[in-house]
Design a protein around this motif. Structure first.
Motif, mmCIF file in Angstrom:
data_model
loop_
_atom_site.group_PDB
_atom_site.id
_atom_site.type_symbol
_atom_site.label_atom_id
_atom_site.label_comp_id
_atom_site.label_asym_id
_atom_site.label_seq_id
_atom_site.Cartn_x
_atom_site.Cartn_y
_atom_site.Cartn_z
ATOM 1 N N GLN A 34 0.977 -1.071 -0.014
ATOM 2 C CA GLN A 34 0.105 0.020 0.081
ATOM 3 C C GLN A 34 0.965 1.170 -0.164
ATOM 4 O OE1 GLN A 34 -2.482 -0.428 3.359
ATOM 5 N NE2 GLN A 34 -4.112 -1.690 2.519
ATOM 6 N N ALA A 50 0.561 2.806 -3.659
ATOM 7 C CA ALA A 50 -0.747 3.638 -3.611
ATOM 8 C C ALA A 50 -0.299 5.092 -2.860
ATOM 9 C CB ALA A 50 -2.045 3.127 -2.830
ATOM 10 N N LEU A 61 -6.144 3.454 2.440
ATOM 11 C CA LEU A 61 -5.754 3.861 0.969
ATOM 12 C C LEU A 61 -6.229 5.242 0.632
ATOM 13 C CD1 LEU A 61 -6.805 0.540 -0.534
ATOM 14 C CD2 LEU A 61 -4.478 1.100 -0.282
#
Length: 164
Positions: free
Chosen positions: A15, A19, A145
């Motif tokens: 992550q 992201a 996220l």
């Protein structure tokens, strides 16, 4: 400049690498973890998960504070990650941090777990640390996220305190 401080037990992982590094448009990742900094194997693993083109530092909390108090750090876009709320409090008190994201923190070995949110679990002994962090943070959210809506972490702490 510190773009965001994230509490995440895993420090650097998919992550973060995929992201968050892209969404925050950072140049550097700094992991503030006494345990990780003193473990050569863990440092190697963390460095292997680093997004391409990003510089990474894995330091103790005190080393991180000294590193980021250097005026040259103001010219960088830094994603600061720590693995626990007590260290986050130290970092917020010592550094200019405007945005805190509490994510991926689970009090795995605790009896009497308190769920602040699905991705954030604490207990009665540690809840005051989260209260302090919420009180001293200018903007504190929980957001797993970038594509997920952020929740106000101060509200979650108040609710947990009232229920426990």
């Amino acid at each position: 400049m510190i773009v965001q401080l994230r509490i995440d037990e895993r420090l650097i992982h998919g992550q973060v690498a995929a992201a968050w590094a892209r969404a925050l448009d950072i140049t550097h990742i700094v992991c503030a973890s006494d345990a990780a900094a003193s473990d050569a194997l863990r440092c190697k693993v963390l460095l292997m998960t680093t997004p391409p083109g990003k510089k990474v530092f894995i330091k103790t909390v005190e080393e991180t504070i000294r590193l980021l108090q250097d005026p040259r750090a103001d010219r960088m876009k830094i994603f600061l990650i720590t693995d626990n709320p007590a260290d986050a409090v130290k970092l917020v008190r010592a550094l200019s941090i405007r945005h805190v994201n509490v994510a991926n923190y689970h009090k795995k070995n605790s009896n009497g777990k308190i769920y602040l949110q699905d991705v954030c679990v604490t207990d009665k002994e540690e809840l005051p640390v989260f209260e302090e962090l919420a009180a001293i943070s200018e903007n504190i959210v929980t957001q797993l996220l970038p594509s997920v809506e952020a929740q106000n972490f101060k509200d979650l702490v108040k609710k947990a305190k009232a229920e426990n």
